[in-house]
Design a protein around this motif. Structure first.
Motif, PDB file in Angstrom:
ATOM      1  N   PRO A  92     -10.127   0.437   8.457  1.00  0.00           N
ATOM      2  CA  PRO A  92      -9.388   0.580   7.166  1.00  0.00           C
ATOM      3  C   PRO A  92      -7.875   0.784   7.529  1.00  0.00           C
ATOM      4  CG  PRO A  92     -10.896   2.793   8.040  1.00  0.00           C
ATOM      5  CD  PRO A  92     -10.969   1.917   8.966  1.00  0.00           C
ATOM      6  N   LEU A  93      -7.450   1.635   6.480  1.00  0.00           N
ATOM      7  CA  LEU A  93      -5.658   1.292   6.478  1.00  0.00           C
ATOM      8  C   LEU A  93      -5.468   3.172   5.643  1.00  0.00           C
ATOM      9  CD1 LEU A  93      -4.437  -2.204   5.532  1.00  0.00           C
ATOM     10  CD2 LEU A  93      -4.313  -0.707   8.159  1.00  0.00           C
ATOM     11  N   VAL A  94      -4.768   3.462   5.723  1.00  0.00           N
ATOM     12  CA  VAL A  94      -3.462   4.489   5.265  1.00  0.00           C
ATOM     13  C   VAL A  94      -2.486   4.823   5.377  1.00  0.00           C
ATOM     14  CG1 VAL A  94      -6.105   6.280   5.791  1.00  0.00           C
ATOM     15  CG2 VAL A  94      -3.896   6.243   7.125  1.00  0.00           C
ATOM     16  N   CYS A  95      -1.537   4.942   4.247  1.00  0.00           N
ATOM     17  CA  CYS A  95      -0.237   4.915   3.929  1.00  0.00           C
ATOM     18  C   CYS A  95       0.269   5.831   4.656  1.00  0.00           C
ATOM     19  CB  CYS A  95       0.232   5.188   2.418  1.00  0.00           C
ATOM     20  SG  CYS A  95      -0.798   4.744   1.275  1.00  0.00           S
ATOM     21  N   GLY A  96       1.299   5.497   5.719  1.00  0.00           N
ATOM     22  CA  GLY A  96       1.557   5.687   6.588  1.00  0.00           C
ATOM     23  C   GLY A  96       4.044   5.731   6.598  1.00  0.00           C
ATOM     24  N   PRO A  97       4.489   6.023   7.660  1.00  0.00           N
ATOM     25  CA  PRO A  97       5.542   6.111   7.071  1.00  0.00           C
ATOM     26  C   PRO A  97       6.232   4.630   7.195  1.00  0.00           C
ATOM     27  CG  PRO A  97       5.003   7.473   8.735  1.00  0.00           C
ATOM     28  CD  PRO A  97       4.401   6.850   8.702  1.00  0.00           C
ATOM     29  N   PRO A  98       7.712   3.998   6.694  1.00  0.00           N
ATOM     30  CA  PRO A  98       8.216   2.336   6.621  1.00  0.00           C
ATOM     31  C   PRO A  98       7.690   1.841   7.636  1.00  0.00           C
ATOM     32  CG  PRO A  98       9.678   4.143   5.296  1.00  0.00           C
ATOM     33  CD  PRO A  98       7.966   5.042   5.728  1.00  0.00           C
ATOM     34  N   SER A  99       7.437   1.572   8.264  1.00  0.00           N
ATOM     35  CA  SER A  99       8.028   0.320  10.051  1.00  0.00           C
ATOM     36  C   SER A  99       9.307   0.310  10.060  1.00  0.00           C
ATOM     37  CB  SER A  99       7.752  -0.991   9.870  1.00  0.00           C
ATOM     38  OG  SER A  99       5.375  -1.256   8.476  1.00  0.00           O
ATOM     39  N   THR A 100       9.281   0.057  11.187  1.00  0.00           N
ATOM     40  CA  THR A 100      10.778   0.237  11.442  1.00  0.00           C
ATOM     41  C   THR A 100      11.733  -1.355  11.965  1.00  0.00           C
ATOM     42  OG1 THR A 100      10.468   2.245  13.515  1.00  0.00           O
ATOM     43  CG2 THR A 100      12.261   0.722  13.937  1.00  0.00           C
ATOM     44  N   ALA A 101      13.668  -0.889  10.866  1.00  0.00           N
ATOM     45  CA  ALA A 101      13.703  -2.570  11.346  1.00  0.00           C
ATOM     46  C   ALA A 101      14.292  -2.783  12.063  1.00  0.00           C
ATOM     47  CB  ALA A 101      14.469  -2.198  10.037  1.00  0.00           C
ATOM     48  N   CYS A 102      14.773  -3.439  12.456  1.00  0.00           N
ATOM     49  CA  CYS A 102      14.757  -4.516  13.640  1.00  0.00           C
ATOM     50  C   CYS A 102      15.524  -5.699  13.557  1.00  0.00           C
ATOM     51  CB  CYS A 102      13.496  -4.728  14.673  1.00  0.00           C
ATOM     52  SG  CYS A 102      12.596  -5.772  14.038  1.00  0.00           S
ATOM     53  N   ASP A 103      16.012  -6.708  15.040  1.00  0.00           N
ATOM     54  CA  ASP A 103      16.950  -7.620  15.028  1.00  0.00           C
ATOM     55  C   ASP A 103      15.813  -8.393  15.844  1.00  0.00           C
ATOM     56  OD1 ASP A 103      18.672  -9.794  15.280  1.00  0.00           O
ATOM     57  OD2 ASP A 103      20.437  -8.414  16.503  1.00  0.00           O
ATOM     58  N   PRO A 104      15.574  -9.300  15.003  1.00  0.00           N
ATOM     59  CA  PRO A 104      15.131 -10.960  15.916  1.00  0.00           C
ATOM     60  C   PRO A 104      15.021 -11.334  16.606  1.00  0.00           C
ATOM     61  CG  PRO A 104      15.295 -11.082  12.959  1.00  0.00           C
ATOM     62  CD  PRO A 104      15.824 -10.083  13.462  1.00  0.00           C
ATOM     63  N   PHE A 105      16.168 -11.858  16.481  1.00  0.00           N
ATOM     64  CA  PHE A 105      17.346 -12.253  17.883  1.00  0.00           C
ATOM     65  C   PHE A 105      17.422 -10.969  18.747  1.00  0.00           C
ATOM     66  CE2 PHE A 105      18.771 -14.463  13.479  1.00  0.00           C
ATOM     67  CZ  PHE A 105      18.089 -15.390  13.476  1.00  0.00           C
TER      68      PHE A 105
ATOM     69  N   GLY B  74     -19.238  -7.832  -3.647  1.00  0.00           N
ATOM     70  CA  GLY B  74     -20.190  -6.334  -3.471  1.00  0.00           C
ATOM     71  C   GLY B  74     -20.061  -6.234  -2.672  1.00  0.00           C
ATOM     72  N   GLN B  75     -19.054  -7.466  -1.613  1.00  0.00           N
ATOM     73  CA  GLN B  75     -18.520  -7.043  -0.121  1.00  0.00           C
ATOM     74  C   GLN B  75     -16.541  -6.362  -0.347  1.00  0.00           C
ATOM     75  OE1 GLN B  75     -18.842 -10.831   1.930  1.00  0.00           O
ATOM     76  NE2 GLN B  75     -21.615  -9.834   2.464  1.00  0.00           N
ATOM     77  N   GLY B  76     -16.589  -5.857   0.532  1.00  0.00           N
ATOM     78  CA  GLY B  76     -15.154  -6.043   0.918  1.00  0.00           C
ATOM     79  C   GLY B  76     -14.437  -6.456   2.092  1.00  0.00           C
ATOM     80  N   CYS B  77     -13.004  -6.101   2.119  1.00  0.00           N
ATOM     81  CA  CYS B  77     -12.716  -7.259   3.073  1.00  0.00           C
ATOM     82  C   CYS B  77     -11.839  -6.205   4.129  1.00  0.00           C
ATOM     83  CB  CYS B  77     -11.306  -8.665   2.651  1.00  0.00           C
ATOM     84  SG  CYS B  77     -10.371  -9.211   4.190  1.00  0.00           S
ATOM     85  N   TYR B  78     -11.887  -6.011   4.935  1.00  0.00           N
ATOM     86  CA  TYR B  78     -11.139  -5.245   6.272  1.00  0.00           C
ATOM     87  C   TYR B  78     -10.770  -5.514   7.816  1.00  0.00           C
ATOM     88  CZ  TYR B  78     -12.478  -1.044   2.833  1.00  0.00           C
ATOM     89  OH  TYR B  78     -12.599  -0.828   1.973  1.00  0.00           O
ATOM     90  N   PHE B  79      -9.979  -5.249   8.275  1.00  0.00           N
ATOM     91  CA  PHE B  79      -9.907  -5.532   9.683  1.00  0.00           C
ATOM     92  C   PHE B  79     -10.757  -4.811  10.370  1.00  0.00           C
ATOM     93  CE2 PHE B  79      -5.244  -5.443   7.608  1.00  0.00           C
ATOM     94  CZ  PHE B  79      -5.012  -6.935   8.413  1.00  0.00           C
TER      95      PHE B  79
END
Length: 290
Positions: A194-207, A72-77
């Protein structure tokens, strides 16, 4: 030759990504305490469990998998009292993604007397991407004009502006390609995020850390992406990679989830101590483990 790999755990409000588990050992999302409740206004009343160091746990449940909450519960940020962000279990009438209301009804966020809750109401007529508005009823309950599974939100600059219906989600698998479940809604009258669908996250260089400030580049289940950055240091417990300082990731090397510095397997940067183990799903990126 067997190559040891680590599962990387990157889940954020910006991204909401979770490792689905991988062979060779890896991390998994928090499962929470399972008995969290709410008060009448939808405010979570749970201590969220504790982390390996005995401190308060920020993520009491797994949003993407909807795990760790009672029936009966939902998990949300949710925003935390200390200004940070975590996840909590909330009691409600229905689930905005599962759409588990009775026939002919829709689950959405509805506001009455300044309080916003997930409720079963009559569905609207606006399709995904179509213009929408709020629709107060004679009973004083306000909700938008979108169809089931959608929510009316204002498009950010660069996306055309205006209010349109966007798909609600808990995980990216519930969005159509190339969308990702990465956009947070902050609604008046509720602590849920709550969350909704959006544009893809930006790719990057972790270094190279080439994300625009204040974002950092972190490995994720779909490769390195830009996300809000944390400040936890080497060896500190974590739930998500971007709780760690830029240049590190949240991984499970066998002793629980901890922040570990990034390295390049067989290259530079190398680990000052320990060994560099490859991160699953992130070619050329590894983490330093003891």
């Amino acid at each position: 030759m067997r190559v040891d790999r680590l599962c990387v755990l990157t889940g954020t409000l910006a991204l909401a990504l979770w490792a689905a588990g991988c062979s060779g050992g890896g991390g998994s999302g928090p499962t929470g305490t399972g008995d969290a409740g709410t008060d009448g206004g939808g405010t979570p009343v749970t201590d969220g469990g504790t982390d390996a160091g005995g401190g308060g746990r920020e993520f009491a449940c797994n949003v993407a998998r909807q795990e760790g909450c009672a029936e009966g519960q939902g998990c949300y940020f949710a925003d935390l009292e200390d200004g940070g962000t975590g996840s909590r279990c909330f009691q409600a009438e229905c689930d905005v993604v599962a759409q588990d209301c009775g026939q002919g009804l829709r689950c959405t966020y509805a506001t009455e007397d300044g309080v916003t809750r997930r409720r079963c109401v009559a569905p609207g007529t606006a399709d995904e991407g179509a213009p929408c508005t709020l629709a107060p009823t004679d009973g004083g309950v306000a909700h938008d004009t979108c169809r089931q599974g959608l929510f009316c939100r204002e498009a950010p600059e660069g996306e055309g502006g205006g209010f349109t219906c966007q798909r609600l989600c808990h995980a990216t698998t519930q969005c159509g390609n190339p969308s990702e479940c990465n956009t947070v809604l902050r609604l008046e009258g509720t602590d849920e995020l709550p969350l909704v669908c959006g544009p893809p996250s930006t790719a990057c260089d972790p270094f190279g850390q080439d994300c625009e400030a204040p974002l950092g580049c972190y490995p994720s289940t779909s490769g390195p992406v830009c996300a809000g950055s944390g400040n936890r240091t080497e060896g500190q417990s974590c739930d998500f990679s971007n709780q760690c300082a830029p240049g590190s990731a949240c991984v499970n090397a066998g002793g629980g989830l901890t922040c570990r510095s990034l390295c390049r397997p067989g290259g530079t940067p190398a680990c000052p101590t320990g060994s560099c183990r490859a991160l699953d799903g992130n070619p050329g990126v590894g983490a330093c483990v003891p």
